[in-house]
Design an enzyme around this catalytic site. Structure first.
Site, PDB file in Angstrom:
ATOM      1  N   HIS A  36       0.789  -1.231   0.000  1.00 34.86           N
ATOM      2  CA  HIS A  36       0.000   0.000   0.000  1.00 34.86           C
ATOM      3  C   HIS A  36       0.814   1.271   0.000  1.00 34.86           C
ATOM      4  O   HIS A  36       0.239   2.359   0.059  1.00 34.86           O
ATOM      5  CB  HIS A  36      -0.916   0.040   1.226  1.00 34.86           C
ATOM      6  CG  HIS A  36      -2.124  -0.830   1.100  1.00 34.86           C
ATOM      7  ND1 HIS A  36      -3.281  -0.399   0.512  1.00 34.86           N
ATOM      8  CD2 HIS A  36      -2.343  -2.104   1.487  1.00 34.86           C
ATOM      9  CE1 HIS A  36      -4.175  -1.377   0.548  1.00 34.86           C
ATOM     10  NE2 HIS A  36      -3.622  -2.426   1.123  1.00 34.86           N
TER      11      HIS A  36
ATOM     12  N   THR B 251      -8.629   6.308  -2.506  1.00 37.38           N
ATOM     13  CA  THR B 251      -9.947   5.755  -2.774  1.00 37.38           C
ATOM     14  C   THR B 251     -11.008   6.835  -2.666  1.00 37.38           C
ATOM     15  O   THR B 251     -12.095   6.693  -3.215  1.00 37.38           O
ATOM     16  CB  THR B 251     -10.301   4.607  -1.801  1.00 37.38           C
ATOM     17  OG1 THR B 251      -9.992   5.040  -0.476  1.00 37.38           O
ATOM     18  CG2 THR B 251      -9.536   3.350  -2.139  1.00 37.38           C
TER      19      THR B 251
ATOM     20  N   LYS C  35     -14.684   7.816  -4.683  1.00 36.33           N
ATOM     21  CA  LYS C  35     -15.986   8.153  -4.090  1.00 36.33           C
ATOM     22  C   LYS C  35     -16.485   9.479  -4.653  1.00 36.33           C
ATOM     23  O   LYS C  35     -17.676   9.631  -4.953  1.00 36.33           O
ATOM     24  CB  LYS C  35     -15.866   8.268  -2.568  1.00 36.33           C
ATOM     25  CG  LYS C  35     -15.365   7.025  -1.864  1.00 36.33           C
ATOM     26  CD  LYS C  35     -14.977   7.360  -0.404  1.00 36.33           C
ATOM     27  CE  LYS C  35     -14.127   6.270   0.207  1.00 36.33           C
ATOM     28  NZ  LYS C  35     -13.443   6.707   1.448  1.00 36.33           N
TER      29      LYS C  35
HETATM   30  C1  LIG Z   1     -12.175   6.941   1.735  1.00 36.15           C
HETATM   31  C2  LIG Z   1     -11.698   7.403   3.041  1.00 36.15           C
HETATM   32  C3  LIG Z   1     -10.341   7.673   3.256  1.00 36.15           C
HETATM   33  C4  LIG Z   1      -9.309   7.567   2.155  1.00 36.15           C
HETATM   34  O1  LIG Z   1      -9.153   8.835   1.546  1.00 36.15           O
HETATM   35  P1  LIG Z   1      -7.962   9.145   0.520  1.00 36.15           P
HETATM   36  O2  LIG Z   1      -8.284  10.491   0.010  1.00 36.15           O
HETATM   37  O3  LIG Z   1      -8.023   8.110  -0.542  1.00 36.15           O
HETATM   38  O4  LIG Z   1      -6.709   9.113   1.301  1.00 36.15           O
HETATM   39  C5  LIG Z   1      -9.941   8.108   4.499  1.00 36.15           C
HETATM   40  N1  LIG Z   1     -10.824   8.268   5.502  1.00 36.15           N
HETATM   41  C6  LIG Z   1     -12.142   8.029   5.335  1.00 36.15           C
HETATM   42  C7  LIG Z   1     -13.071   8.255   6.474  1.00 36.15           C
HETATM   43  C8  LIG Z   1     -12.621   7.585   4.113  1.00 36.15           C
HETATM   44  O5  LIG Z   1     -13.928   7.327   3.966  1.00 36.15           O
END
Ligand SMILES: *Cc1c(COP(=O)(O)O)cnc(C)c1O
Length: 856
Positions: A393, A698, A702
């Site tokens: 990762h 990720t 979203k």
């Molecule tokens: C999706 C998510 C992350 C990951 O965010 P990145 O921008 O990909 O680092 C971190 N915290 C929460 C609460 C999330 O839902």
């Protein structure tokens, strides 16, 4: 031990003879309320039944909190029924299972998700309405369990949702931290951390398994018996107690388990004699020592503290999950004695390690097979390496785990012996098949003895050498693994290396987080099949210019923006303009993610608006820039960034020339629940890491899925998102990953010429424009051409001008509402690839070799 061996959530009598069930007398007793109701009337009766007969509060009260707990327990009945049916079915069908091991899960609240996946949202909403409550308010009562730090943990939770939905035979394994990630408060001093007690009342979703308790050993020594067999003995023993959390699939009966372990002291550790003799402290000391192990979630990196505790956590997770009593016993239990063969294990069991944190699964499996089961090294090695697989990762050097050999030898003496042997055999292998790599062996080896006073174990190398599959989490990241981080390993075993681009679950992140947008999508696609077949979203492309869709789309966005605006006012007191451009950057606060680049450009914008006369200001697009995320308690630079954002907000939001055109808000305590409000409301989102450093990301997925356009670098999954949504719908800027080393070198040589606008903003901060807090150390970190530590290691200065340019393009695009809405629709339409269903299907096919096993 015998009854505990059916460690799979089913009752033995059922599995052996599904027709009769002497073990469950309740079936003979007529239920007072239907145990698994599906209509509003039945549901209301069931909720009332729980309020009365399983009360956790006074049974005479039915306030909103009681409403939540009795609703959750009512839903849980249905989950338990399906969960039993699922593992009973798995036991009968005997398919190969995946065991996903992760130190972190960021589950978020469960109620909305469970109801949605079960298809019971309307029935429960109507039932609660009858009982005097809105489902929306009841849902808010639930604590958000944050048993993870960020993306890695959330990925694990999205994966469980997809595993259940795809009917795959699976278990998730994790730890039951008493306190998850801290709760963040934003005060005048900046970020403050408080313990987040998700178990303060209790969690209605976890089922304690008093029948599943395993011994865990620490310390001790290796004993050799007369025939040369080695065995780990002595030391301390404590217990791991299982809690199961049911994970329902969407529109399927399949419901799998997230099993989390809690450390307990064995009863004999409570020294009753000492206690009775008045030595209370002595009596409870040992007790507490065990219980401490799962007390808190370890912050991913950036801290040196509690190393031994962290190693204990890692071993507890691996040992309990893998032990003869869990994964292996389940395997043993299902083979009939005469045809039993360990060689079959890889045909029935796959183990996925989410990053290097569960690496100890490797020597632990070897130890069990060799010491406990009497297998030879070769056989045990063949079984182990075809069972375990590893996901990398990160390429950040400071985040690659290395453990002190001294510490590990004390805590896990037998494991260090096994690791040493694996390392020795790896040396021999390289000498035999790749003598050209011999000179590089020092770097490739598992044991790093280059500093005799501080010998280390390199967990990533142990994973790569021992696993049958190594994967990165986005194409660019997997390429970097092959070409840089693991280049020599790649040349040794090219077939081992794979890419599995991350994904997110469309259930939680679109269907439930934005019901308005979901309804529109379903209407225009004339089907809701997209929820489990996300590629269908491409069907929206043909309507992207349609006025009717555009106006519906905008209305849904506005509804989501209003919801966020209301939330912001509640938690920060700041009022924002719902017509302004909602610009969001939410993620852990880290220098590589470059929240600093964002806030610097906000400061620049503020200065420019201020300098204009009032008529000219009209050309600016009103913006609300929102930040959210937690900085690790010990990460000083990240905490300064949080402070700067709030200080800038204080000045900008109270400046009468500017505040109608620009607002800056820090959303406190970013977690899954906050993300569920912020992401659907976002129009622009920032994924602006230094290229090459964000493995995937990720939240970019979203946001794109929710029609939020991305301003970003060519990093992680941004590259693939841009390909899918179309480059005209992505605001690209910044250095590419392959340019970064050269740019850093130029800096070191003093050749970098900073943009005057960058210099202007830094000088403005240094001038004290945002209060008297000392921003020196923060601004110093941006000074190039060396002299100051790593000298703008993350290249904020280099990327600043192209970032400003991309931001101007954002403003231009936003002025044309029809164009912006079209881009937003195309963003959603192009996000099908980023479903975790696609990711999990690829893992299942290419790595785990498992197949769906649906409960009829
Ligand atoms: C999706 C998510 C992350 C990951 O965010 P990145 O921008 O990909 O680092 C971190 N915290 C929460 C609460 C999330 O839902």
């Amino acid at each position: 031990m015998a009854p505990a061996l059916v460690a799979n959530g089913s009752v033995k009598a059922d599995a052996a003879n599904p027709g009769s069930s002497p073990a469950i007398p309740s079936r003979a007793i007529p239920p007072i309320a239907h145990p698994t109701p599906e209509d509003a009337f039945g549901v209301a009766a069931n909720i009332q039944y729980h309020a009365q007969y399983s009360p956790h509060f006074s049974p005479f009260k039915f306030e909103v909190e009681q409403a939540f707990f009795s609703t959750a327990e009512s839903v849980r009945d249905t989950l338990i029924q399906r969960w039993n049916a699922t593992y009973e079915h798995f036991q009968k069908s005997d398919p190969k299972h995946i065991h996903y091991i992760s130190m972190e899960y960021l589950q978020g609240r469960a109620l909305t998700n469970a109801l949605g996946n079960l298809g019971l949202t309307d029935a429960y909403a109507a039932a609660l309405y009858k009982l005097g409550y809105d489902l929306e308010n009841v849902v808010e009562q639930e604590k958000d369990p944050a048993l993870g730090n960020g993306g890695l943990g959330r990925l694990a939770s999205c994966f469980l949702d997809s595993l259940a939905t795809l009917n795959l035979p699976a278990w998730g394994y994790g730890l039951r931290y008493k306190y998850g990630l801290f709760k963040q408060l934003i005060t005048k001093k900046g970020q403050e951390e408080y313990a987040e007690d998700w178990l303060e009342k209790f969690s209605p979703w976890e089922i304690v398994r008093h029948d599943i308790v395993y011994p865990i050993r620490f310390f001790g020594k290796v004993k050799v018996d007369p025939n040369g067999r080695r065995k780990w003995v002595g030391g301390e023993q404590l217990q791991a107690l299982a809690y199961d959390i049911p994970i329902p699939g969407f529109k399927t009966k399949n419901t799998i388990s997230l099993r989390i372990w809690e450390a307990k002291s064995p009863p004999r550790d409570f020294n009753l004699a000492a206690f009775n003799a008045g030595k209370h402290q002595e009596a409870v000391d040992l007790h507490f020592k065990a219980e401490q192990i799962c007390a808190v979630l370890y912050p991913g990196d950036e801290t040196e503290d509690g190393k031994l505790l962290r190693l204990k956590q890692q071993y507890l997770l691996c040992s309990a999950s893998l032990q003869l009593q869990d994964i292996l016993t389940r395997f043993k239990d299902r083979r009939s004695q005469d045809s039993f063969s360990w060689a079959e294990l890889p045909n029935k069991v796959a183990v996925q390690m989410n990053d290097t944190h569960p690496t100890l699964a490797i020597p632990e499996l070897m130890r069990l097979l060799i010491d406990e089961e009497g297998l030879g090294w070769e056989e045990a090695w063949a079984i182990t390496s075809s069972t375990v697989a590893y996901t990398n990762h990160t390429v950040l050097p400071e985040a690659l785990e290395k453990w002190s050999q001294v510490v590990m030898s004390k805590l896990l003496p037998r494991h260090v012996e096994i690791i040493t042997e694996i390392d020795k055999q790896f040396h021999a292998l390289v000498r035999e098949i790749r003598p050209d790599l011999e000179e590089k062996l020092n770097g490739l080896a598992i044991l790093d003895n280059s500093k005799p006073d501080k010998p280390l174990v390199r967990m990533a190398n142990l994973c790569v050498i021992s696993s049958h599959s190594v994967n990165g989490v986005a194409e660019l990241h997997s390429d970097i693994l092959k070409k840089e981080l693991f280049a020599d390993f790649y040349s040794l075993w090219p077939k081992k290396f794979q890419n599995k681009t991350n994904g997110v679950t469309p259930r939680r992140w679109l269907r439930f987080a934005s019901p308005e947008l979901s309804a529109i999508i379903t209407k225009w696609l004339r089907t809701d099949e997209w929820v489990t077949n996300l590629d269908l979203l491409t069907g929206l492309r043909q309507f992207a210019d349609d006025n009717q869709l555009q106006s519906e789309w905008t209305a849904a966005k506005i509804a989501n923006k209003l919801r966020l605006a209301k939330y912001l006012e509640q938690v920060t007191g700041i009022k924002v303009d719902p017509q302004s451009l909602f610009d969001v950057q939410v993620k852990r606060i880290h220098e590589y993610k470059r929240q600093l680049l964002n806030i610097l450009s906000v400061i620049y914008r503020f200065k420019k608006i201020k300098e204009l006369n009032p008529e000219e200001r009209g050309n600016f697009v009103p913006r609300t820039v929102m930040f959210g995320g937690k900085a690790f308690a010990t990460y000083a630079q990240a905490k300064r960034i949080v402070k700067l954002v709030t200080d800038v907000g204080e000045v900008v939001n109270n400046d009468h020339d500017v505040s109608h055109l620009l607002k800056v808000v820090f959303i406190p305590n970013y977690n899954v629940s906050v993300a569920e409000v912020a992401i659907p409301a976002s129009e622009l989102s920032q994924h602006i890491s230094t290229a090459g450093l964000e493995a995937s990301g990720t939240s970019n997925m979203k946001f794109a899925l929710n029609g939020s356009l991305i301003i970003g670098t060519l990093d992680g999954a941004n590259v693939e998102i841009r390909e899918e949504v179309g480059e005209e719908n992505f605001f690209l800027f910044g250095a590419r990953a392959d340019e970064v080393p050269m740019l850093r070198k130029e800096r070191e040589e003093g050749k970098f010429v900073p943009d005057p606008r960058f210099e202007e903003v830094k000088a403005f901060i240094r001038s004290g424009a945002f209060g008297d807090y000392d921003y020196g150390p923060l601004v110093d970190s941006l000074e190039g051409n060396s002299g100051f530590g790593r000298g703008d290691y993350f290249l904020v200065g280099y990327d600043f001008p192209s970032y400003l340019e991309a931001q101007s393009k954002v403003d231009e695009a936003y002025k044309d509402k029809a164009r912006w809405t079209k881009m937003s629709i195309l963003s959603t339409a192009g996000s099908g690839k980023f479903s975790s269903d696609r990711t999990i299907s690829q893992y299942a096919e290419d790595i785990w070799k498992i197949q769906a096993c649906q409960v009829p």
